[in-house]
Design an enzyme around this catalytic site. Sequence first.
Site, PDB file in Angstrom:
ATOM      1  N   SER A 156      45.661 133.148  37.814  1.00 49.87           N
ATOM      2  CA  SER A 156      44.294 132.956  37.586  1.00 49.87           C
ATOM      3  C   SER A 156      43.220 134.249  37.710  1.00 49.87           C
ATOM      4  CB  SER A 156      43.618 131.742  38.194  1.00 49.87           C
ATOM      5  OG  SER A 156      43.830 131.927  39.684  1.00 49.87           O
ATOM      6  N   HIS A 197      39.159 134.357  41.991  1.00 43.01           N
ATOM      7  CA  HIS A 197      38.790 134.334  40.846  1.00 43.01           C
ATOM      8  C   HIS A 197      37.534 135.131  40.696  1.00 43.01           C
ATOM      9  CE1 HIS A 197      40.313 129.931  40.448  1.00 43.01           C
ATOM     10  NE2 HIS A 197      41.371 130.893  40.507  1.00 43.01           N
TER      11      HIS A 197
END
Length: 285
Positions: free
Chosen positions: A168, A223
């Site tokens: 991610s 992230h």
Amino acid sequence: MAKCSQCGRQLPAFSFKKTCQWCQLHEAEQRGEVTDEVRQRVMPAPWVRRESTVTLTQVLFGANAAIFVAMVVASGSIQFPNSIAVHFGANVGPYTLTGEWWRLFTYMFLHGGVFHIFFNMWCLWDLGRLCESLYGRWTFAAIYLLTGIAGGLGSILWNVETFTVGASGAIFGLAGALIASFYLGEFSLPRAAIAGTLRSLVVFAVFNLFIGGFLGGVDNACHIGGLVSGLGLGAVIAKVAPHSEHAPRRIALFLLAALVLATCALALAHYYGVPLRLGRSPFRH
């Protein structure tokens, strides 16, 4: 994939035109708008069968899936204990900073369970294909790896004890690069044509960061690290090396970005009072 409305040839990915380049040039020649010095490029007829080429997005997808299967075989389960993830290369701050720097790379190909890999591969398939078609294979690869490493460093910066796995961080990096490039007009596409895609990318980033802030076990620092580095890379590429002909500039840019990441990694190690070394972490017995 969309096809030319006149000849049936496949159009490039993310194309907003209804006819291919071959037909456009042919029509220009018919109108007398093309000089003799400009020769029409020979393109295979649409009915000629061609072997499909493997994209880098497919390679990354396959690598993540293969490693997931290996982890299932090693653990005998589809939900992995930390020991299995550590063995396969999870990003664990104390291990990474004390010599096992490769974990900043390997963690991107590991996942904690079925839902984790399903969601990440879904996002990678969509964003990866879009990014690869617009940037080209090697620029896409550099953005993916550099922003993934940046995400791993962001995770350690936020909490040195963080245990991180997943693609991610790199996926957020792709989103960031695309947002910056679309906003700055790198791809020379009409603003009306890219407005929807740009809006979708921003919603994707904001929504997932928001959800990550409320769900336990989600490493939002990773992230954010991927997203911020992707925004930076995308913006600099758009301003300094927007076209594929600027390959030397892009190479120099990526080498500079790698140097910046290496400097940040060394600064992190110094901040935590860890001597610079490469090899098996002394914390592992």
